[in-house]
Design an enzyme around this catalytic site. Structure first.
Site, PDB file in Angstrom:
ATOM      1  N   ARG A  50       0.833  -1.275   0.187  1.00 35.46           N
ATOM      2  CA  ARG A  50      -0.001  -0.204  -0.082  1.00 35.46           C
ATOM      3  C   ARG A  50       0.965   1.157   0.124  1.00 35.46           C
ATOM      4  O   ARG A  50       0.473   2.284  -0.671  1.00 35.46           O
ATOM      5  CB  ARG A  50      -0.983   0.026   1.296  1.00 35.46           C
ATOM      6  CG  ARG A  50      -1.671   1.530   1.420  1.00 35.46           C
ATOM      7  CD  ARG A  50      -2.766   1.288   2.220  1.00 35.46           C
ATOM      8  NE  ARG A  50      -2.904   0.640   3.470  1.00 35.46           N
ATOM      9  CZ  ARG A  50      -2.178   0.636   4.597  1.00 35.46           C
ATOM     10  NH1 ARG A  50      -1.318   1.508   4.592  1.00 35.46           N
ATOM     11  NH2 ARG A  50      -2.354  -0.367   5.221  1.00 35.46           N
ATOM     12  N   ASP A 174      -7.477  19.149 -13.743  1.00 38.55           N
ATOM     13  CA  ASP A 174      -7.655  17.795 -14.520  1.00 38.55           C
ATOM     14  C   ASP A 174      -7.253  17.652 -15.893  1.00 38.55           C
ATOM     15  O   ASP A 174      -7.873  18.411 -16.708  1.00 38.55           O
ATOM     16  CB  ASP A 174      -9.475  17.668 -14.152  1.00 38.55           C
ATOM     17  CG  ASP A 174      -9.649  16.224 -14.695  1.00 38.55           C
ATOM     18  OD1 ASP A 174      -9.066  15.635 -15.613  1.00 38.55           O
ATOM     19  OD2 ASP A 174     -10.776  15.801 -14.340  1.00 38.55           O
ATOM     20  N   LYS A 199      -8.063   6.912 -19.389  1.00 43.81           N
ATOM     21  CA  LYS A 199      -8.184   7.598 -20.541  1.00 43.81           C
ATOM     22  C   LYS A 199      -7.167   7.599 -21.404  1.00 43.81           C
ATOM     23  O   LYS A 199      -6.736   6.499 -21.734  1.00 43.81           O
ATOM     24  CB  LYS A 199      -9.105   8.941 -20.555  1.00 43.81           C
ATOM     25  CG  LYS A 199     -10.007   9.068 -19.502  1.00 43.81           C
ATOM     26  CD  LYS A 199     -11.249   8.209 -19.396  1.00 43.81           C
ATOM     27  CE  LYS A 199     -12.098   8.210 -18.426  1.00 43.81           C
ATOM     28  NZ  LYS A 199     -12.819   9.480 -17.741  1.00 43.81           N
TER      29      LYS A 199
END
Ligand SMILES: *Cc1c(COP(=O)(O)O)cnc(C)c1O
Length: 383
Positions: A50, A174, A199
């Site tokens: 993690r 973004d 994307k």
């Protein structure tokens, strides 16, 4: 030396070196949760996945390099990356964002973080006056998305950055729609750049992953702490796939942009088309900003056919055969979407329509197929 490379080399080499054990050119998929220690605390820089994982670290270094940043962080999704940024805030803090924001971002802001006492303002960012008017002493963060989804408005990152610096407000961008091939927000003055790497970065519609990059050491420490403490990290396989995708980002983006430009021109002259939204048109209201902050105009466009409504727009997207009707964008294959019923269904109709997301709007993510096949498909679907 590698940080001095041009962008088209950084996608392949930025932050990368052959793996130490066997010289593997691609970092292995370190599918492990933990690492052996010789004595308590005696390890090789990795103790639990993690916190750190070598495959994820290779990706994080690549992400930092292509965004002209120093510190990269990978997350389990784009929204998990945004979630980490919002956790920098405290109850009472305020955020200003765009009024045609990605639907999932709007939902995260209004349905999750508003309940934690954070206030959001959604403004038209075409003019700095609107942003300035929404700023008060509680404003901590401005969240920009450009080009916007699905209206293809382009926001002047440099101008927003100047405003933020003068008022000591954090600026996060973004950069999902543009990708760092087209624009690098940190260079334009942003503090944090975020991606849905799902994307264009990963680029093959086969992974969900998010990222943050910053140059600010203090912010990086906080984001790294949140990444580990909240734990929304991607697995090594997804990190590997994203890293693999990034290596061809520049060649894919070049073709996405070329194909989109041809399709935008084709749609514009089509007698049944009412309006095409694409920042490459000279008459696009933000064309000059797009030209100055982006190297090309991207692979996304939206359009409305004459006299169309909800049902006729749905008929067109259903008629497409080569374009796949699907959510998402940025993959090698072309996708079509109907924002009002798909990506933007979570935004109330009145709010949606104020920013232009009408029932008749169709959004295209132009892939890298032969553009002649894409145009024939649009031709038969529009009729
Ligand atoms: C897809 C997308 C997101 C969310 O990313 P996920 O990887 O789906 O969590 C955020 N912003 C934009 C612009 C997007 O297109």
């Amino acid at each position: 030396m590698k940080e001095k490379l041009h962008f088209n080399s950084k996608t392949i080499h930025g932050g990368q070196s052959p793996e130490k054990a066997y010289g593997a050119v691609m970092p292995p998929i370190y599918q492990t949760s933990t690492y052996a220690q010789s004595t308590p605390g005696g390890h090789k820089g990795f103790e639990y996945s993690r916190t750190h994982n070598p495959t994820r670290q290779a990706l994080e270094r690549s992400l930092a390099s292509i965004e002209a940043g120093t510190f990269g962080f990978a997350f389990g999704s784009g929204l998990a990356a945004m979630d980490a940024v919002l956790k920098l805030l405290k109850p009472g803090d305020e955020v200003i964002s765009t009024d045609d924001l990605y639907g999932g971002s709007y939902r995260l802001f209004t349905k999750i973080f508003e309940d934690f006492g954070i206030r959001f303002h959604f403004v038209n960012m075409s003019s700095m006056v609107h942003i300035d008017a929404a700023i008060n002493e509680n404003t901590r963060l401005i969240w920009v998305e450009t080009p916007t989804n699905p209206m293809m408005n382009v926001i002047d990152i440099k101008a927003v950055a100047t405003l933020c610096k003068s008022k000591n407000i954090l600026l996060a961008v973004d950069n999902t729609f543009a990708s760092p091939y087209l624009q690098q927000p940190l260079v334009l003055g942003a503090d944090i750049v975020m991606h849905s790497a799902t994307k264009y970065l990963a680029g093959h519609s086969d992974v969900i992953l998010g990222s943050l990059v910053t140059n600010d050491k203090n912010l990086a420490e906080k984001l790294g702490f949140i990444q580990n403490a909240s734990g929304a990290v991607p697995g090594p396989m997804d990190s590997f796939l994203t890293l693999r995708g990034i290596k061809t980002l520049h060649v894919r983006m070049q073709r996405h942009c070329e194909n989109a430009a041809q399709i935008a021109l084709y749609l514009k002259q089509h007698p049944k088309i009412e309006k095409v939204y694409w920042p490459g048109f000279e008459e696009h209201p933000n064309h000059q900003i797009a030209k100055s902050q982006m190297t090309d105009f991207g692979g996304m466009l939206s359009f409305v056919t004459k006299g169309a409504n909800y049902d006729s727009a749905i008929r067109i997207v259903e008629n497409l055969k080569l374009f796949t009707l699907a959510e998402s964008l940025g993959g090698v294959e072309s996708l079509a979407g109907h924002p009002a019923s798909m990506t933007h269904a979570s935004i109330p109709k009145e709010i949606r329509e104020q920013s232009g997301v009408v029932d008749a709007l169709i959004r295209l993510s132009i892939g890298i197929e032969d553009v002649r096949d894409l145009i024939s498909d649009l031709d038969q679907a529009i009729g």
